[in-house]
Design an enzyme around this catalytic site. Structure first.
Site, PDB file in Angstrom:
ATOM      1  N   ASP A 196       0.874  -1.163   0.000  1.00 54.11           N
ATOM      2  CA  ASP A 196       0.000   0.000   0.000  1.00 54.11           C
ATOM      3  C   ASP A 196       0.921   1.226   0.000  1.00 54.11           C
ATOM      4  O   ASP A 196       2.103   1.123   0.360  1.00 54.11           O
ATOM      5  CB  ASP A 196      -0.877  -0.032   1.248  1.00 54.11           C
ATOM      6  CG  ASP A 196      -1.691   1.223   1.420  1.00 54.11           C
ATOM      7  OD1 ASP A 196      -2.314   1.664   0.441  1.00 54.11           O
ATOM      8  OD2 ASP A 196      -1.678   1.776   2.540  1.00 54.11           O
ATOM      9  N   ASP A 198      -0.147   5.058   0.915  1.00 54.43           N
ATOM     10  CA  ASP A 198      -0.396   6.049   1.959  1.00 54.43           C
ATOM     11  C   ASP A 198      -0.357   5.413   3.349  1.00 54.43           C
ATOM     12  O   ASP A 198      -1.014   4.398   3.601  1.00 54.43           O
ATOM     13  CB  ASP A 198      -1.762   6.703   1.735  1.00 54.43           C
ATOM     14  CG  ASP A 198      -1.802   7.498   0.444  1.00 54.43           C
ATOM     15  OD1 ASP A 198      -2.342   8.601   0.450  1.00 54.43           O
ATOM     16  OD2 ASP A 198      -1.282   7.005  -0.583  1.00 54.43           O
ATOM     17  N   GLU A 205      -1.225  10.679   4.292  1.00 54.22           N
ATOM     18  CA  GLU A 205      -2.340  10.353   3.411  1.00 54.22           C
ATOM     19  C   GLU A 205      -2.398  11.469   2.377  1.00 54.22           C
ATOM     20  O   GLU A 205      -2.710  12.612   2.697  1.00 54.22           O
ATOM     21  CB  GLU A 205      -3.654  10.279   4.198  1.00 54.22           C
ATOM     22  CG  GLU A 205      -3.758   9.097   5.145  1.00 54.22           C
ATOM     23  CD  GLU A 205      -3.972   7.782   4.412  1.00 54.22           C
ATOM     24  OE1 GLU A 205      -4.562   7.799   3.307  1.00 54.22           O
ATOM     25  OE2 GLU A 205      -3.530   6.737   4.937  1.00 54.22           O
ATOM     26  N   ARG A 241     -14.647  12.277  -0.970  1.00 57.22           N
ATOM     27  CA  ARG A 241     -13.433  13.062  -0.712  1.00 57.22           C
ATOM     28  C   ARG A 241     -12.950  13.760  -1.982  1.00 57.22           C
ATOM     29  O   ARG A 241     -12.539  14.909  -1.965  1.00 57.22           O
ATOM     30  CB  ARG A 241     -12.343  12.169  -0.133  1.00 57.22           C
ATOM     31  CG  ARG A 241     -12.624  11.737   1.297  1.00 57.22           C
ATOM     32  CD  ARG A 241     -11.587  10.773   1.809  1.00 57.22           C
ATOM     33  NE  ARG A 241     -11.716   9.463   1.172  1.00 57.22           N
ATOM     34  CZ  ARG A 241     -10.892   8.444   1.381  1.00 57.22           C
ATOM     35  NH1 ARG A 241      -9.861   8.575   2.194  1.00 57.22           N
ATOM     36  NH2 ARG A 241     -11.093   7.291   0.788  1.00 57.22           N
ATOM     37  N   SER A 284      -2.279   0.814  -4.689  1.00 61.97           N
ATOM     38  CA  SER A 284      -2.721   1.924  -3.848  1.00 61.97           C
ATOM     39  C   SER A 284      -4.095   2.436  -4.225  1.00 61.97           C
ATOM     40  O   SER A 284      -4.425   2.558  -5.414  1.00 61.97           O
ATOM     41  CB  SER A 284      -1.697   3.076  -3.935  1.00 61.97           C
ATOM     42  OG  SER A 284      -2.175   4.208  -3.251  1.00 61.97           O
ATOM     43  N   GLY A 285      -4.857   2.774  -3.199  1.00 59.47           N
ATOM     44  CA  GLY A 285      -6.103   3.497  -3.413  1.00 59.47           C
ATOM     45  C   GLY A 285      -5.857   4.984  -3.526  1.00 59.47           C
ATOM     46  O   GLY A 285      -6.801   5.770  -3.605  1.00 59.47           O
ATOM     47  N   LYS A 329      -7.476  -4.327  -5.303  1.00 63.97           N
ATOM     48  CA  LYS A 329      -6.093  -4.617  -4.914  1.00 63.97           C
ATOM     49  C   LYS A 329      -5.828  -6.121  -4.943  1.00 63.97           C
ATOM     50  O   LYS A 329      -4.797  -6.575  -5.442  1.00 63.97           O
ATOM     51  CB  LYS A 329      -5.799  -4.072  -3.511  1.00 63.97           C
ATOM     52  CG  LYS A 329      -5.630  -2.565  -3.432  1.00 63.97           C
ATOM     53  CD  LYS A 329      -5.188  -2.159  -2.034  1.00 63.97           C
ATOM     54  CE  LYS A 329      -4.974  -0.660  -1.929  1.00 63.97           C
ATOM     55  NZ  LYS A 329      -4.400  -0.250  -0.641  1.00 63.97           N
ATOM     56  N   ASN A 355      -9.025  -1.403   3.652  1.00 61.25           N
ATOM     57  CA  ASN A 355      -9.050  -1.760   2.238  1.00 61.25           C
ATOM     58  C   ASN A 355      -7.837  -2.583   1.813  1.00 61.25           C
ATOM     59  O   ASN A 355      -7.749  -3.021   0.666  1.00 61.25           O
ATOM     60  CB  ASN A 355      -9.168  -0.506   1.362  1.00 61.25           C
ATOM     61  CG  ASN A 355      -7.972   0.411   1.480  1.00 61.25           C
ATOM     62  OD1 ASN A 355      -7.422   0.578   2.575  1.00 61.25           O
ATOM     63  ND2 ASN A 355      -7.551   0.998   0.374  1.00 61.25           N
TER      64      ASN A 355
END
Length: 407
Positions: A196, A198, A205, A241, A284-285, A329, A355
């Site tokens: 991941d 962040d 983040e 967001r 990554s998200g 992912k 996540n």
């Protein structure tokens, strides 16, 4: 049955000890059934289980060993092993083995005592203890020092879940990390590490950094926290967001990328993984712009993240393509493993948020890194006290094997 004797030798270490003692045995054609040796602070401990044929002149063998040990300033002890005990020892081979790794800024007697107690409570036996990290100077304290000790334990584990729980409770009480892995061929042949981004590879983040520039940091931070704790669907929270960032000038992206703090140990970890032929990926998200920045900086092989949608130099509040959430992912990790021609057992996944759980749960080594409580409780392993380079010791690497230069 021939006579079986355990020979144990202890004394000051020097070159030639093993050669001299095994040479005495060779003169009488003695078979060595098992052998082990370790050196701690210039003191050698050598054990040999030998088979002594009836006609080998046992007294002469022992006499020669005693004389040679005296010459080398060593203490030697002979312990007869009965036929029954020997056969029980033989029958024990093939028992399941696990590796327990202790990780912290220092490892004390209290830490080892508590771990050994848990091992004993589960009816397991410690076969070997090895220090993985280098020697520590008492005169030159190192605030970022790492201490790691590895225990090889043997025996059937009737309740592996309970063993994990007991180690987790001990780790919390002792403020160290304790990991247990099955000692199998896959542990020694991991080939792909998926991170991941962040709060894992970087200590930030990114979406919160963007929100700070857009003046909506409090609104975005609240949604982020709910999503990472598993209280909100990731994709839904992500859209909420992103919508708050509409109109932000793209010029801030590079400024944010340059100031992102790399996680302690990340550069050392990836440098060494690459040396040993591992492939490294970001799943990554977060956003592709920043993941690509890390790819160039750290030498990442694969990057999968969300491309920001930018029009006329402004963020539109959306991303291009399918949002990378937890399910995505795990899918991408599957695809990477297939592309590399390896099994999921050979993959390591590292993350901190809810996540990340789908990918942490399907790989051979899933690591919750400084993770939220819900993630730490569900992941196979957790690192909470050290930087990312602690993963090197979970792989069984010694400091002497590593291109060190710690971050």
């Amino acid at each position: 049955m021939s006579e079986v004797v355990l020979v144990t030798v202890v004394g000051p270490d020097r070159p030639g000890i093993t050669a001299a003692l095994t040479g005495c045995l060779a003169n009488y054609n003695v078979t060595i059934l098992d052998v082990g040796q370790s050196v701690i602070h210039d003191t050698v401990s050598l054990g040999m289980l030998i088979e002594l044929p009836r006609d080998a002149g046992g007294c002469l063998v022992f006499k020669d060993l005693l004389l040679k040990a005296h010459e080398l300033d060593l203490n030697v002890r002979f312990t007869p092993v009965s036929e029954e005990d020997y056969e029980q020892w033989v029958a024990a081979q093939g028992q399941p083995r696990h590796i327990v790794t202790l990780l912290g800024r220092q490892i004390s007697s209290l830490h080892l005592a508590r771990v050994a107690e848990v091992v004993a409570q589960h009816g397991l036996n410690i076969d070997n203890i090895t220090r993985l990290t280098g020697r520590i100077s008492l005169r030159r304290p190192d605030e970022k020092r790492i201490a790691s000790v590895e225990l090889s334990i043997r025996g059937d584990v009737p309740d592996l879940t309970m063993l994990h729980v007991d180690f987790l409770e001990a780790a919390r009480a002792l403020e160290i990390d304790i990991a247990i892995q099955e000692d199998n061929i896959y542990r020694r042949n991991r080939r792909l590490v998926c991170f991941d981004m962040d709060s894992t590879l970087i200590q930030a983040e990114v979406i919160d950094e963007l929100a700070r520039e857009a003046g909506v940091v409090e609104q975005v931070a609240a949604i982020t926290e709910a999503a990472m704790a598993g209280d909100l669907d990731f994709a839904e929270s992500f859209r909420k967001r992103m919508a708050l960032l509409e109109g932000l000038d793209e010029s801030v992206l590079r400024e944010i990328a340059e100031r992102l703090p790399i996680t302690e140990g990340a550069e050392r970890l990836i440098r060494n993984l690459k040396r040993f032929g591992y492939k490294v990926a970001i799943l990554s998200g977060g956003f592709t712009f920043f993941a690509e920045h890390l790819r160039r900086k750290l030498g990442i092989d694969y990057v999968f993240a969300n491309p920001l949608d930018i029009r006329q130099g402004k963020l539109t509040g959306k991303v291009k393509g399918e949002i990378i959430d937890g399910r995505r992912k795990a899918y991408l990790l599957h695809q990477l493993a297939a592309q590399e021609g390896i099994s999921l057992e050979q993959v390591i996944a590292v993350g901190d948020g809810a996540n990340d759980l789908p990918m942490l749960s399907i790989v051979g080594l899933g690591i919750a890194f400084h993770a939220k409580p819900v993630v730490k409780e569900q992941a196979q392993h957790a690192i909470t006290t050290l930087g990312l380079d602690a993963i090197l010791y979970l792989l069984g690497m010694h400091d002497r094997d590593l291109a060190d230069t710690r971050d």
